[in-house]
Structures are given as structure tokens and as C-alpha cells.
Write a protein that holds these residues in place. Structure first.
Motif, PDB file in Angstrom:
ATOM      1  N   GLN A  76      13.427   9.324   4.114  1.00  7.37           N
ATOM      2  CA  GLN A  76      13.313  10.781   4.055  1.00  7.37           C
ATOM      3  C   GLN A  76      14.434  11.452   4.864  1.00  7.37           C
ATOM      4  OE1 GLN A  76       9.239  10.643   5.447  1.00  7.37           O
ATOM      5  NE2 GLN A  76       8.497  11.504   3.523  1.00  7.37           N
ATOM      6  N   LYS A 110       0.825  -1.218   0.000  1.00  8.14           N
ATOM      7  CA  LYS A 110       0.000   0.000   0.000  1.00  8.14           C
ATOM      8  C   LYS A 110       0.856   1.263   0.000  1.00  8.14           C
ATOM      9  CE  LYS A 110      -4.131  -1.947   2.173  1.00  8.14           C
ATOM     10  NZ  LYS A 110      -4.900  -2.074   3.434  1.00  8.14           N
ATOM     11  N   ALA A 111       2.069   1.176   0.569  1.00 10.74           N
ATOM     12  CA  ALA A 111       2.953   2.355   0.655  1.00 10.74           C
ATOM     13  C   ALA A 111       3.921   2.438  -0.519  1.00 10.74           C
ATOM     14  CB  ALA A 111       3.739   2.319   1.970  1.00 10.74           C
ATOM     15  N   ASN A 112       3.838   1.475  -1.457  1.00 11.22           N
ATOM     16  CA  ASN A 112       4.844   1.420  -2.524  1.00 11.22           C
ATOM     17  C   ASN A 112       4.952   2.744  -3.290  1.00 11.22           C
ATOM     18  OD1 ASN A 112       6.756  -0.240  -4.163  1.00 11.22           O
ATOM     19  ND2 ASN A 112       5.320   0.338  -5.777  1.00 11.22           N
ATOM     20  N   ASP A 113       3.812   3.367  -3.602  1.00  8.45           N
ATOM     21  CA  ASP A 113       3.854   4.617  -4.376  1.00  8.45           C
ATOM     22  C   ASP A 113       4.589   5.716  -3.606  1.00  8.45           C
ATOM     23  OD1 ASP A 113       2.508   3.407  -6.393  1.00  8.45           O
ATOM     24  OD2 ASP A 113       0.593   4.437  -6.053  1.00  8.45           O
ATOM     25  N   GLN A 114       4.459   5.711  -2.286  1.00  7.01           N
ATOM     26  CA  GLN A 114       5.170   6.720  -1.482  1.00  7.01           C
ATOM     27  C   GLN A 114       6.683   6.500  -1.566  1.00  7.01           C
ATOM     28  OE1 GLN A 114       2.307   5.938   1.999  1.00  7.01           O
ATOM     29  NE2 GLN A 114       3.259   7.873   2.522  1.00  7.01           N
ATOM     30  N   PHE A 115       7.106   5.248  -1.532  1.00  9.29           N
ATOM     31  CA  PHE A 115       8.533   4.968  -1.687  1.00  9.29           C
ATOM     32  C   PHE A 115       9.011   5.380  -3.086  1.00  9.29           C
ATOM     33  CE2 PHE A 115       7.632   2.134   1.927  1.00  9.29           C
ATOM     34  CZ  PHE A 115       8.709   2.429   2.745  1.00  9.29           C
ATOM     35  N   LEU A 126       9.670   4.681   5.816  1.00  7.01           N
ATOM     36  CA  LEU A 126       9.540   5.890   4.982  1.00  7.01           C
ATOM     37  C   LEU A 126      10.311   7.046   5.600  1.00  7.01           C
ATOM     38  CD1 LEU A 126       5.764   5.762   4.035  1.00  7.01           C
ATOM     39  CD2 LEU A 126       7.637   5.975   2.396  1.00  7.01           C
ATOM     40  N   ARG A 127      10.148   7.175   6.907  1.00  7.83           N
ATOM     41  CA  ARG A 127      10.841   8.271   7.618  1.00  7.83           C
ATOM     42  C   ARG A 127      12.358   8.114   7.510  1.00  7.83           C
ATOM     43  NH1 ARG A 127      12.983  10.314  12.249  1.00  7.83           N
ATOM     44  NH2 ARG A 127      13.779   8.247  12.740  1.00  7.83           N
ATOM     45  N   SER A 159       5.813   3.161   8.328  1.00  9.18           N
ATOM     46  CA  SER A 159       5.998   4.619   8.432  1.00  9.18           C
ATOM     47  C   SER A 159       7.420   4.949   8.898  1.00  9.18           C
ATOM     48  CB  SER A 159       4.938   5.262   9.334  1.00  9.18           C
ATOM     49  OG  SER A 159       4.954   4.674  10.594  1.00  9.18           O
ATOM     50  N   SER A 189       7.835   7.663  -4.979  1.00  6.75           N
ATOM     51  CA  SER A 189       7.918   9.128  -5.089  1.00  6.75           C
ATOM     52  C   SER A 189       9.178   9.673  -4.402  1.00  6.75           C
ATOM     53  CB  SER A 189       6.655   9.794  -4.536  1.00  6.75           C
ATOM     54  OG  SER A 189       6.635   9.667  -3.136  1.00  6.75           O
ATOM     55  N   LEU A 190       9.796   8.861  -3.553  1.00  7.03           N
ATOM     56  CA  LEU A 190      11.078   9.238  -2.928  1.00  7.03           C
ATOM     57  C   LEU A 190      12.257   8.664  -3.723  1.00  7.03           C
ATOM     58  CD1 LEU A 190      10.144   8.526   0.806  1.00  7.03           C
ATOM     59  CD2 LEU A 190      10.446  10.781  -0.252  1.00  7.03           C
TER      60      LEU A 190
END
Ligand code: BEZ
Length: 219
Positions: free
Chosen positions: A169, A68-73, A165-166, A162, A75-76
Motif C-alpha cells: 500500500q 487468509k490475506a490473499n484476497d486483500q493482496f 500489506l502495508r 500486515s 484487491s491491491l
């Protein structure tokens, strides 16, 4: 008076686990998304993560959250790469079962490692386990192929997506501005700057010279 020399420490038989700052061991392998050579991902961040076994509850919960978080990764500029010692047919059957049962497609490659060659190169094998299951290792690899962070969790404790992701970032912020990120830092929060260790600077900064916050410049 000198006594007898202490007995030498036992030398580990497994190849040494890579450390932060080492080049990530390269590999080519079959994955659920076709053949993959790790070094082909240069220029992107990679989160290489191992899981103990397919069709297990904690691993399944992690894969659903990571999918579910793949797109967020992405985008980074960060690619997720999963790995376990299970075979490619097992990985494919598990991912299909996740889709059927939970409606979630896993969009990132999952590497098979039946010979355990990759798990050995990364020190992912759990010495305390009765089987050859890997620990929950995460290796954050930068665009130059250098390991920048590692986490190891036992099979019994699921990781926090999370926090992963952090972590990416924070590593990117550190690289971009040459700063440090304090506890729990999130994008937009104040960063910290290394203390200037001169008497004048310390006097001017005051008692808390060793912890100074500064505004974070937006990406
Ligand atoms: C799990 O993912 O649930 C799991 C995997 C290996 C051992 C124990 C639990």
C-alpha cells in the motif's frame, strides 16, 4: 609514507543479489498452480517470497496467514508467489496437509526450485545454514518488473503479513502521488513531503522544515 596496499576484499562466488531498482530476475518454473513465468505477471504487483522448507512450523504459520490475506493482496492488484527449494510433490503434500489440518486452502502458486537456480539469482540461499534452505526473503516487484523493496528474515522469525500489506500500500501511494510515507504509515494517514531547500521556503516553514506532514489524497 605509503604502506603496502590492503588485501583486496574477497569476491563473492554466488551471483550478486539483486538490489532495489534492479529488474527482477525472470524465471519459468513448475508451481502448485501450474507452470509460471514471472514476467507473465507484468502489469501486477508481485510479492515473491521464499521460505526455508515445507512442513516446518514457522513457514506453516506464515502460509496460513498469507492464504487468509490473499484476497486483500489481490484487491491491491498484487499476486503472492511462494518459493522454496523443495520439490513440487513436497509442496503439494504440504498444502494438502495444511488444508486437512487447518482448513485453509493456499490459493497462490508455490514455486519449486530444486536446482536452486531461482534462489541463487535472488540471493535467497542462507550462507550460514547447514542445509540449502532459503532465508525468508520477500521481494516486492512492481508492475514493470522492478524490485522496489526487499526484506530478509532468518528461518527462526516469522514475517508479519500486515506489514507486507502495508508495504504494498505504501509503495502504491508513493507511486500514485509522488509522496513519501512516514513511519508506520497506513492508508488515510498523513504523508510527508520532501523539504523545499530554498532559504525562503525554510524560513517560511519554520524550525521543523525537514519534516512536514500533509493530507493524503484518497485513492
Ligand atoms: C520453520 O519454518 O519453522 C523453520 C524452518 C527452517 C528452520 C527452522 C524453522
Amino acid at each position: 609514507m605509503t604502506g603496502p596496499s590492503p588485501a583486496p576484499l574477497p569476491v563473492p562466488q554466488e551471483s550478486a543479489t539483486p538490489r532495489i531498482g534492479d529488474a527482477a530476475p525472470d524465471f519459468s518454473a513448475r508451481t502448485t498452480r501450474g507452470p509460471l513465468t514471472l514476467s507473465d505477471l507484468r502489469g501486477q504487483w508481485v510479492l515473491l517470497f521464499s521460505h526455508p522448507a515445507d512442513f516446518t512450523p514457522v513457514c506453516t504459520s506464515e502460509f496460513i496467514a498469507l492464504a487468509k490475506a490473499n484476497d486483500q493482496f489481490v484487491s491491491l492488484n498484487c499476486r503472492l508467489v511462494g518459493l522454496s527449494i523443495d520439490s513440487l510433490p513436497s509442496h503439494l503434500a504440504w498444502l494438502e496437509a495444511i488444508h486437512t489440518s487447518f482448513g485453509v486452502r493456499v490459493p497462490f502458486p508455490v514455486v519449486e526450485d530444486p536446482s536452486m537456480a531461482i534462489a541463487r539469482a535472488y540471493g535467497m540461499l542462507d550462507a550460514s545454514a547447514e542445509s540449502s534452505a532459503t532465508i525468508r526473503g520477500v521481494y516486492a516487484i512492481d508492475p514493470e518488473g522492478i524490485i522496489r523493496a526487499m526484506t530478509w528474515y532468518p528461518a527462526s522469525v516469522g514475517r508479519s503479513v500486515s506489514e507486507l500489506l502495508r508495504l504494498i500500500q505504501a509503495l502504491q501511494q508513493v507511486d500514485r502521488d509522488g509522496v513519501l510515507t512516514p513511519e508506520g504509515w497506513l492508508p488515510g494517514d498523513d504523508i510527508v513531503v520532501p523539504a523545499e531547500l530554498t532559504e525562503d521556503a525554510v524560513t517560511a516553514t519554520g524550525l521543523a522544515w525537514f519534516l512536514q506532514y500533509a493530507r493524503c489524497t484518497p485513492a
